[in-house]
Design an enzyme around this catalytic site. Structure first.
Site, mmCIF file in Angstrom:
data_model
loop_
_atom_site.group_PDB
_atom_site.id
_atom_site.type_symbol
_atom_site.label_atom_id
_atom_site.label_comp_id
_atom_site.label_asym_id
_atom_site.label_seq_id
_atom_site.Cartn_x
_atom_site.Cartn_y
_atom_site.Cartn_z
ATOM 1 N N THR A 156 -1.862 1.450 -14.919
ATOM 2 C CA THR A 156 -1.053 0.629 -14.026
ATOM 3 C C THR A 156 0.250 1.358 -13.735
ATOM 4 O O THR A 156 0.689 2.189 -14.530
ATOM 5 C CB THR A 156 -0.760 -0.745 -14.668
ATOM 6 O OG1 THR A 156 0.074 -1.514 -13.796
ATOM 7 C CG2 THR A 156 -0.066 -0.603 -16.015
ATOM 8 N N THR B 129 -0.441 -3.239 -11.646
ATOM 9 C CA THR B 129 -1.812 -3.706 -11.594
ATOM 10 C C THR B 129 -2.170 -4.427 -12.884
ATOM 11 O O THR B 129 -1.434 -4.332 -13.846
ATOM 12 C CB THR B 129 -2.651 -2.425 -11.428
ATOM 13 O OG1 THR B 129 -2.410 -1.912 -10.137
ATOM 14 C CG2 THR B 129 -4.085 -2.602 -11.625
ATOM 15 N N GLY C 149 0.687 3.833 -8.105
ATOM 16 C CA GLY C 149 -0.707 4.187 -7.888
ATOM 17 C C GLY C 149 -0.962 5.525 -7.249
ATOM 18 O O GLY C 149 -1.904 6.236 -7.628
#
Length: 342
Positions: A254, A203, A257
């Site tokens: 990040t 991310t 997840g």
């Protein structure tokens, strides 16, 4: 002039001097994803993060707010195919882009969106949720409806699907099929845990502190490559992908997840800092604890209210960069940091 007047004048001067001296040095810290980032993607990620930091820090340098800087920095990465956010987002099993994003301020105001489609900048939509509604999160069709009501521009369906995302999904499905053949299993409903995922590069996010000492954090993602349709990521879960408390600091995470969500990673780091750990020690402690217990990797960028920076990851690589003063520091490995003046 009476003594009382002189005293009042001295106090006024002292307060004015203190206010000037107490201005905070602004800092902007970004990450561009964590995971098994291939060598060929490192240069583009480094260039994209540098641009992100320069754009976001310019906002702080001009006296702008922490949230303005965070949003500006993340929008740069949402426009860049090198990152798993906005254009460049990985695809679900149907080959579609579904995105999540979250923002949070130091006063605990927050906004998030999940499973949004055909919106170029999910991070801006998350901010609108925070500023324009009494709620914290919108998802799916409701999030897109809210975007239309707010006049958020939409892009053509499918236009956020990048060529690299298509290739990553094809490779993942091929790896999955080979794994199934080897193990003799039938096709599962979603991604297999033990299959190498070429799009699993994490991310993007940013944390900042402005000249007034205000803090903000934000995170944006396309999620997990080959994810099941409708999957919600940690990014939109406050306390997992993002957390900010002006009494302590700001965090954006990040990596894997679903593991980050189970560990409530961002909030866990903040709590460790609240109990006395530095930004760096809190990040390393929580990430190592999470990885040792749940066997998946992640990374985090952390900024304390005093301006201390923490960067740590248990994955092979994490792209990160930050600017403080006229220097940008960046890297993707634990043992190599690039510092340049701007």
């Amino acid at each position: 002039m009476c003594i009382e007047s002189i005293v009042l004048m001295l106090l006024a001067c002292t307060v004015g001097m203190s206010t000037s001296v107490m201005k905070t040095e602004p800092i902007l810290l970004v990450h561009g994803g964590a995971g098994d980032i291939p060598d060929e993607r490192v240069p583009t990620k480094m260039a994209g993060m540098r641009k992100s930091v320069l754009v976001g820090f310019q906002v702080l340098k001009a006296g702008g707010s922490a949230i303005d800087a965070v949003e500006a920095a993340i929008k740069v990465m949402e426009d860049d195919e090198a990152f798993n956010a906005g254009y460049g987002s990985v695809l679900n099993t149907d080959g579609e882009v579904e995105m999540d994003a979250c923002v949070m301020l130091g006063n605990l105001s927050a906004g998030a969106v999940s499973i949004v489609r055909d919106i170029q900048h999910p991070i801006s939509l998350a901010r609108l949720v925070m500023e324009k509604t009494p709620h914290v999160m919108f998802a799916g069709a409701g999030a897109n409806r809210f975007a239309r009501e707010q006049g958020v521009p939409f892009v053509a369906p499918g236009s956020l699907v990048s060529e690299s995302a298509k290739r990553s999904l094809e490779m993942f499905k091929k790896n999955q099929a080979e794994h199934l053949t080897e193990t003799g299993h039938t096709k599962p409903p979603g991604p297999l845990k033990d299959v190498k995922n070429p799009g699993d590069v994490g991310t993007v996010g940013a944390v900042a502190i402005d000249i007034n000492g205000n803090m903000a954090a934000g995170t944006s993602t396309g999620g997990l490559n080959g994810k099941m349709v409708g999957r919600v990521s940690d990014t939109s879960m406050i306390g997992s992908g993002t957390y900010c408390d002006e009494d302590v600091g700001a965090v954006s995470t990040t990596g894997h997840g679903d593991t980050i969500a189970k560990a409530c990673l961002a909030h866990s780091i903040i709590k460790e800092m609240e109990h006395g750990k530095s930004a760096q020690d809190a990040a390393s402690h929580c990430l190592e604890k999470m990885t040792n217990r749940l066997k998946h990797t992640a990374g985090a960028i952390v900024l304390s209210k005093e301006g201390d920076v923490g960067i740590y990851f248990t994955s092979k690589r994490m792209g990160w960069a930050y600017q403080k003063g006229n220097k940008i520091h960046s890297g993707v490995n634990h043992d190599h940091v690039v510092t340049e003046e701007v």
